[in-house]
Design a protein around this motif. Sequence first.
Motif, mmCIF file in Angstrom:
data_model
loop_
_atom_site.group_PDB
_atom_site.id
_atom_site.type_symbol
_atom_site.label_atom_id
_atom_site.label_comp_id
_atom_site.label_asym_id
_atom_site.label_seq_id
_atom_site.Cartn_x
_atom_site.Cartn_y
_atom_site.Cartn_z
ATOM 1 N N PRO A 1 1.371 -1.342 0.205
ATOM 2 C CA PRO A 1 -0.143 0.147 -0.039
ATOM 3 C C PRO A 1 1.082 0.650 0.178
ATOM 4 O O PRO A 1 1.767 1.308 1.060
ATOM 5 C CB PRO A 1 -0.980 -0.071 1.246
ATOM 6 C CG PRO A 1 -0.837 -1.609 1.821
ATOM 7 C CD PRO A 1 0.456 -2.299 1.307
ATOM 8 N N ALA A 2 0.650 2.943 -0.938
ATOM 9 C CA ALA A 2 1.140 3.793 -1.380
ATOM 10 C C ALA A 2 1.114 4.293 -0.013
ATOM 11 O O ALA A 2 0.064 4.043 1.295
ATOM 12 C CB ALA A 2 0.730 4.675 -2.250
ATOM 13 N N GLU A 3 1.857 5.534 0.521
ATOM 14 C CA GLU A 3 1.488 6.075 1.749
ATOM 15 C C GLU A 3 0.149 6.865 1.399
ATOM 16 O O GLU A 3 0.942 7.871 0.806
ATOM 17 C CB GLU A 3 2.203 6.973 2.398
ATOM 18 C CG GLU A 3 3.115 5.728 3.538
ATOM 19 C CD GLU A 3 2.907 5.591 4.688
ATOM 20 O OE1 GLU A 3 1.998 6.347 5.054
ATOM 21 O OE2 GLU A 3 3.491 3.884 5.147
ATOM 22 N N PRO A 4 -1.087 7.677 2.733
ATOM 23 C CA PRO A 4 -1.879 8.331 2.006
ATOM 24 C C PRO A 4 -1.375 10.021 1.665
ATOM 25 O O PRO A 4 -0.583 10.121 2.849
ATOM 26 C CB PRO A 4 -2.919 8.052 2.825
ATOM 27 C CG PRO A 4 -2.355 7.694 3.933
ATOM 28 C CD PRO A 4 -1.278 6.937 3.831
ATOM 29 N N SER B 1 -0.055 7.301 -4.709
ATOM 30 C CA SER B 1 -1.620 7.493 -4.190
ATOM 31 C C SER B 1 -2.105 8.554 -5.013
ATOM 32 O O SER B 1 -1.915 9.514 -5.043
ATOM 33 C CB SER B 1 -2.021 6.842 -3.433
ATOM 34 O OG SER B 1 -1.283 7.598 -2.285
ATOM 35 N N PHE B 2 -3.852 8.313 -4.644
ATOM 36 C CA PHE B 2 -4.804 9.336 -4.971
ATOM 37 C C PHE B 2 -5.596 9.573 -3.907
ATOM 38 O O PHE B 2 -6.234 8.328 -3.353
ATOM 39 C CB PHE B 2 -5.375 9.214 -6.290
ATOM 40 C CG PHE B 2 -4.348 9.094 -7.194
ATOM 41 C CD1 PHE B 2 -4.002 10.626 -7.891
ATOM 42 C CD2 PHE B 2 -3.961 8.258 -8.179
ATOM 43 C CE1 PHE B 2 -3.055 10.971 -8.999
ATOM 44 C CE2 PHE B 2 -2.425 8.197 -9.084
ATOM 45 C CZ PHE B 2 -2.096 9.617 -9.264
ATOM 46 N N ASP B 3 -5.964 10.808 -3.030
ATOM 47 C CA ASP B 3 -7.176 10.744 -2.353
ATOM 48 C C ASP B 3 -8.264 9.864 -3.031
ATOM 49 O O ASP B 3 -9.508 9.590 -2.353
ATOM 50 C CB ASP B 3 -7.102 12.268 -1.884
ATOM 51 C CG ASP B 3 -5.745 12.542 -1.302
ATOM 52 O OD1 ASP B 3 -5.260 11.679 0.054
ATOM 53 O OD2 ASP B 3 -5.048 13.690 -1.908
ATOM 54 N N LEU B 4 -8.774 10.576 -3.979
ATOM 55 C CA LEU B 4 -9.945 9.968 -4.593
ATOM 56 C C LEU B 4 -9.509 9.996 -6.179
ATOM 57 O O LEU B 4 -8.727 10.885 -6.866
ATOM 58 C CB LEU B 4 -11.042 11.623 -4.168
ATOM 59 C CG LEU B 4 -11.883 11.298 -5.691
ATOM 60 C CD1 LEU B 4 -12.968 10.451 -5.108
ATOM 61 C CD2 LEU B 4 -13.033 13.010 -5.649
ATOM 62 N N LEU C 1 -11.748 -0.096 -8.644
ATOM 63 C CA LEU C 1 -11.288 0.934 -7.594
ATOM 64 C C LEU C 1 -11.314 0.450 -5.940
ATOM 65 O O LEU C 1 -11.083 0.525 -5.382
ATOM 66 C CB LEU C 1 -12.485 2.281 -7.914
ATOM 67 C CG LEU C 1 -12.250 3.023 -8.912
ATOM 68 C CD1 LEU C 1 -12.942 4.046 -9.321
ATOM 69 C CD2 LEU C 1 -10.615 3.226 -9.443
ATOM 70 N N ASN C 2 -12.787 0.210 -5.750
ATOM 71 C CA ASN C 2 -13.039 -0.835 -4.288
ATOM 72 C C ASN C 2 -11.955 -1.775 -4.472
ATOM 73 O O ASN C 2 -11.085 -1.318 -2.475
ATOM 74 C CB ASN C 2 -14.146 -1.309 -4.136
ATOM 75 C CG ASN C 2 -15.437 -0.520 -3.826
ATOM 76 O OD1 ASN C 2 -14.660 -0.310 -3.287
ATOM 77 N ND2 ASN C 2 -16.600 -1.071 -4.412
ATOM 78 N N GLU D 1 -6.534 -1.537 -1.235
ATOM 79 C CA GLU D 1 -4.927 -2.232 -1.215
ATOM 80 C C GLU D 1 -4.038 -0.939 -0.937
ATOM 81 O O GLU D 1 -3.159 -0.646 -0.879
ATOM 82 C CB GLU D 1 -4.603 -2.028 -2.452
ATOM 83 C CG GLU D 1 -4.648 -4.113 -2.906
ATOM 84 C CD GLU D 1 -4.120 -3.829 -4.341
ATOM 85 O OE1 GLU D 1 -3.918 -3.733 -4.699
ATOM 86 O OE2 GLU D 1 -5.157 -5.039 -5.274
ATOM 87 N N GLY D 2 -4.551 0.668 -0.230
ATOM 88 C CA GLY D 2 -4.318 2.100 -0.461
ATOM 89 C C GLY D 2 -3.419 2.585 -1.373
ATOM 90 O O GLY D 2 -2.928 3.590 -1.425
#
Length: 266
Positions: free
Chosen positions: A13-16, A135-138, A154-155, A160-161
């Motif tokens: 998972p990527a860091e948000p 990663s992307f917020d939305l 997308l889900n 997966e982050g």
Amino acid sequence: SSALAQAAQPVQPAEPARVAPPLEGTITRRIPKTGEIVPALGLGTFLTFDVLPGQPRDHLAQVVRQYWEAGVRVVDTSPLYGTGETTVGDFVTGLGLNQQLFIANKLWTTGEFLADESHARRSFEQSQLRLWRRSFDLMQVHSLVNVDIAVPILNAWKREGRIRYLGVTHHENDYHDLLAGWIERGVVDFVQVNYSIFNRGAERRVLEGARRQGVGVLVNMPLEKARLHKIVGNRPLPDFAREFGAQTWAQFFLMFVISHPAVTCC
């Protein structure tokens, strides 16, 4: 083979993104699903950030800087906006703002056959490169294209982050019932829809449904692509506009949109 071994490795998972908090005094809204606070005014990039290669674009860096300094933290773009993603990625990274912004992007996926995920993956990877993000917020399904296949993808990416929120979009009234249907299914975090003081069609099902289901709303075309300004021309603002702080027609039109309780950002 080594290639198969690499493919079998679990996705890390990527860091948000760590979105910067809104400035004091900024009009804000809460994202219904999480309570996260974002400014009610964002920066859209359709057409204006699509600059032909080699053409002057330094003025857009100034636009980004001015919006940031005024408190804007949400930027909406798409791989279908020509060079828009590249322009946004270049300037927000150059200004050191990339990981402080709430980036709302879109997924364009068609595929060669039902359940073909390759176009979705390529779209996402291309956006990562253009916007310089892991990663992307939305992430939103652009104009509901292949939406039945794209939403499950997308889900999975959300689990997966890779993204924090998922949504669906459209910009025409004829598709409001389809948008409302996705809201009512309870599987999306956001919906993006056209809404303005001139075109209030979204109020009937989309905005009301989003309010009931706790779905965030991004608004596109709040100024009707500047057509609202052509309608009012040089007429002065009505006196009552001062009661809620509107000093220009643009502020008047935008304040109408964000006054709706279901709207998160426009």
